[in-house]
Motif scaffolding. Structure first.
Motif, mmCIF file in Angstrom:
data_model
loop_
_atom_site.group_PDB
_atom_site.id
_atom_site.type_symbol
_atom_site.label_atom_id
_atom_site.label_comp_id
_atom_site.label_asym_id
_atom_site.label_seq_id
_atom_site.Cartn_x
_atom_site.Cartn_y
_atom_site.Cartn_z
ATOM 1 N N LEU A 176 0.694 -1.272 0.165
ATOM 2 C CA LEU A 176 -0.222 0.483 -0.399
ATOM 3 C C LEU A 176 0.856 0.827 0.204
ATOM 4 O O LEU A 176 0.804 2.254 -0.442
ATOM 5 C CB LEU A 176 -1.008 0.078 1.210
ATOM 6 N N LEU A 177 2.194 1.200 0.737
ATOM 7 C CA LEU A 177 2.864 2.635 0.832
ATOM 8 C C LEU A 177 3.350 2.567 -0.582
ATOM 9 O O LEU A 177 3.742 3.956 -0.932
ATOM 10 C CB LEU A 177 3.667 2.106 2.188
ATOM 11 N N GLU A 181 2.683 6.137 -3.788
ATOM 12 C CA GLU A 181 3.591 7.082 -3.887
ATOM 13 C C GLU A 181 3.728 7.528 -4.984
ATOM 14 O O GLU A 181 4.387 8.272 -5.648
ATOM 15 C CB GLU A 181 5.424 6.164 -4.071
ATOM 16 N N ALA A 182 2.506 6.760 -6.462
ATOM 17 C CA ALA A 182 2.400 7.149 -7.184
ATOM 18 C C ALA A 182 1.911 8.386 -7.695
ATOM 19 O O ALA A 182 1.593 8.559 -6.494
ATOM 20 C CB ALA A 182 1.347 6.234 -8.210
ATOM 21 N N ARG A 183 2.090 9.190 -8.379
ATOM 22 C CA ARG A 183 1.793 11.217 -8.413
ATOM 23 C C ARG A 183 0.229 10.800 -8.694
ATOM 24 O O ARG A 183 -0.495 11.940 -8.108
ATOM 25 C CB ARG A 183 2.537 12.274 -9.070
ATOM 26 N N ASN A 184 -0.062 9.587 -9.169
ATOM 27 C CA ASN A 184 -2.175 9.456 -9.470
ATOM 28 C C ASN A 184 -2.444 9.472 -8.171
ATOM 29 O O ASN A 184 -3.867 8.568 -8.872
ATOM 30 C CB ASN A 184 -1.976 9.936 -11.159
ATOM 31 N N VAL A 185 -1.621 8.519 -7.184
ATOM 32 C CA VAL A 185 -2.770 7.766 -6.017
ATOM 33 C C VAL A 185 -2.641 8.268 -5.039
ATOM 34 O O VAL A 185 -1.135 8.681 -4.427
ATOM 35 C CB VAL A 185 -2.525 6.408 -6.716
ATOM 36 N N SER A 186 -3.256 8.088 -4.455
ATOM 37 C CA SER A 186 -3.743 8.800 -3.240
ATOM 38 C C SER A 186 -4.272 7.313 -2.314
ATOM 39 O O SER A 186 -5.585 7.028 -2.019
ATOM 40 C CB SER A 186 -4.371 10.097 -2.646
ATOM 41 N N VAL A 187 -4.066 7.159 -0.712
ATOM 42 C CA VAL A 187 -4.288 6.115 -0.095
ATOM 43 C C VAL A 187 -4.556 6.630 1.609
ATOM 44 O O VAL A 187 -3.533 7.579 2.435
ATOM 45 C CB VAL A 187 -3.135 4.941 0.120
ATOM 46 N N GLN A 188 -5.574 6.746 1.780
ATOM 47 C CA GLN A 188 -6.162 7.811 2.892
ATOM 48 C C GLN A 188 -6.485 6.863 4.588
ATOM 49 O O GLN A 188 -7.208 5.534 3.430
ATOM 50 C CB GLN A 188 -7.073 8.391 3.369
ATOM 51 N N VAL A 189 -6.708 6.352 5.260
ATOM 52 C CA VAL A 189 -7.022 5.534 6.503
ATOM 53 C C VAL A 189 -7.989 6.622 7.142
ATOM 54 O O VAL A 189 -7.519 7.437 7.875
ATOM 55 C CB VAL A 189 -5.672 4.809 7.148
ATOM 56 N N LEU A 190 -9.025 5.724 7.476
ATOM 57 C CA LEU A 190 -10.651 6.000 8.561
ATOM 58 C C LEU A 190 -9.946 5.652 9.489
ATOM 59 O O LEU A 190 -10.449 3.788 9.669
ATOM 60 C CB LEU A 190 -11.184 5.703 7.267
ATOM 61 N N PRO A 191 -9.396 6.160 10.285
ATOM 62 C CA PRO A 191 -9.242 5.355 11.546
ATOM 63 C C PRO A 191 -10.620 4.863 12.385
ATOM 64 O O PRO A 191 -11.203 4.856 12.058
ATOM 65 C CB PRO A 191 -8.499 6.262 12.518
ATOM 66 N N GLN A 192 -10.318 3.538 13.246
ATOM 67 C CA GLN A 192 -11.521 3.378 14.664
ATOM 68 C C GLN A 192 -11.844 4.516 15.045
ATOM 69 O O GLN A 192 -10.991 4.849 15.734
ATOM 70 C CB GLN A 192 -11.357 1.873 15.108
ATOM 71 N N GLY A 193 -13.384 4.432 15.243
ATOM 72 C CA GLY A 193 -14.045 5.817 15.675
ATOM 73 C C GLY A 193 -14.006 6.559 15.091
ATOM 74 O O GLY A 193 -14.687 8.219 15.982
ATOM 75 N N HIS A 194 -13.643 6.931 14.211
ATOM 76 C CA HIS A 194 -13.397 8.280 13.353
ATOM 77 C C HIS A 194 -14.896 8.083 12.247
ATOM 78 O O HIS A 194 -15.208 8.230 11.502
ATOM 79 C CB HIS A 194 -12.864 8.685 12.243
ATOM 80 N N ALA A 195 -15.346 6.206 11.949
ATOM 81 C CA ALA A 195 -16.786 6.004 11.516
ATOM 82 C C ALA A 195 -17.748 6.420 11.558
ATOM 83 O O ALA A 195 -18.629 6.024 12.936
ATOM 84 C CB ALA A 195 -16.151 4.764 11.003
ATOM 85 N N ILE A 257 0.092 3.236 8.344
ATOM 86 C CA ILE A 257 0.119 1.999 8.098
ATOM 87 C C ILE A 257 1.585 1.741 8.120
ATOM 88 O O ILE A 257 2.213 0.698 8.385
ATOM 89 C CB ILE A 257 0.278 2.089 6.467
ATOM 90 N N LYS A 258 2.425 2.862 7.470
ATOM 91 C CA LYS A 258 4.078 2.365 8.264
ATOM 92 C C LYS A 258 3.903 1.563 9.692
ATOM 93 O O LYS A 258 4.675 0.673 10.334
ATOM 94 C CB LYS A 258 5.033 3.105 8.299
#
Length: 264
Positions: A176-177, A181-195, A257-258
């Motif tokens: 995932l990490l 790194e691709a300039r056209n890809v974003s990855v975001q995490v929705l943490p538990q408790g934020h949903a 993620i790391k």
């Protein structure tokens, strides 16, 4: 291949032939490559609203061709997966939310095999191999489409499922990490408790088509639906917007993620 796409494309071809125009002339007028127009005339791609409008004007159809564009929209009922896949492969932008699994476009082969081996009812080896090949093909298509924006939001639970075992999951998280790194890809995490409640109802994908329409894809246990009506899409866009607003930034998500991968 959708029957509606084939019919719509064939109508454009019939009007073009009757008008004595070549495919190259239509393509030039529309600003498309001739091969792109050919694929729409043959129903391998969805004939775009723009092509219908150009063809209608060029062939003096007086609205008869343009009216066909409405029938190219996906049904709001249960929807054939091939149409979704074709739209995904041709979209201008894709925004995905997944609450329980890593999105298919970001899965390692190891992760996807682990999932497919747990299918219920069980799948045979040939079926699994075909599904793996097709998913890898989708990923290869994504890798080539460097000007398409891909945004992925993943609920924390999906990062902790342990699919395939600890080592497989660690490799998946590092993958995932790399993907992010691709300039056209974003990855975001929705943490538990934020949903909030709608974020727990299931996966959601928003697709922007070549003619700048937005369609929404929702998936459940035994059904999948593509929404094209503006009212339904608006509701789902609002839901997706709230989910992304509650998620960590791309930078903070990478750190999250790391840390999680290192803890496994």
């Amino acid at each position: 291949m959708s029957e509606a796409w084939r019919y719509g494309g064939n109508q454009i071809k019939l009007w073009r032939t009757e008008a004595g125009k070549s495919r190259a002339e239509l393509a030039e007028e529309a600003g498309y490559a001739a091969e792109y127009v050919k694929s729409m005339e043959q129903g391998r791609r969805r004939p775009s609203l723009h092509l219908f409008q150009i063809a209608d004007s060029m062939f003096a159809a007086r609205g008869k061709l343009a009216a066909g564009a409405d029938y190219m929209r996906p049904e709001t009922e249960t929807h054939p997966p091939e149409e979704y896949m074709a739209t995904e492969a041709d979209c201008l932008a894709l925004f995905s939310y997944e609450p329980l699994f890593i999105p298919g476009l970001l899965q390692t082969e190891e992760y996807m095999r682990a999932l497919m081996n747990q299918a219920c009812p069980p799948a045979d080896d040939e079926t699994i191999e075909e599904r793996v090949r097709f998913r890898l093909h989708r990923q290869a298509t994504m890798a080539r489409r460097v000007t398409t924006h891909y945004g992925f939001t993943i609920y924390e639970a999906a990062l902790r499922t342990g699919v395939g075992g600890t080592e497989a999951m660690r490799r998946q998280l590092f993958h995932l990490l790399e993907a992010a790194e691709a300039r056209n890809v974003s990855v975001q995490v929705l943490p538990q408790g934020h949903a909030f409640a709608p974020a727990l109802r299931g996966p959601l994908v928003l697709l922007e088509t070549q003619d700048h329409q937005t369609w929404a894809w929702c998936e459940g246990q035994n059904t999948s639906v593509m929404h094209a009506s503006p009212a339904e899409v608006s509701k789902l866009r609002q839901t997706h917007g709230r989910i992304r607003a509650d998620a960590l930034s791309a930078t903070d998500s990478a750190e999250f993620i790391k840390r999680l991968a290192e803890e496994l």
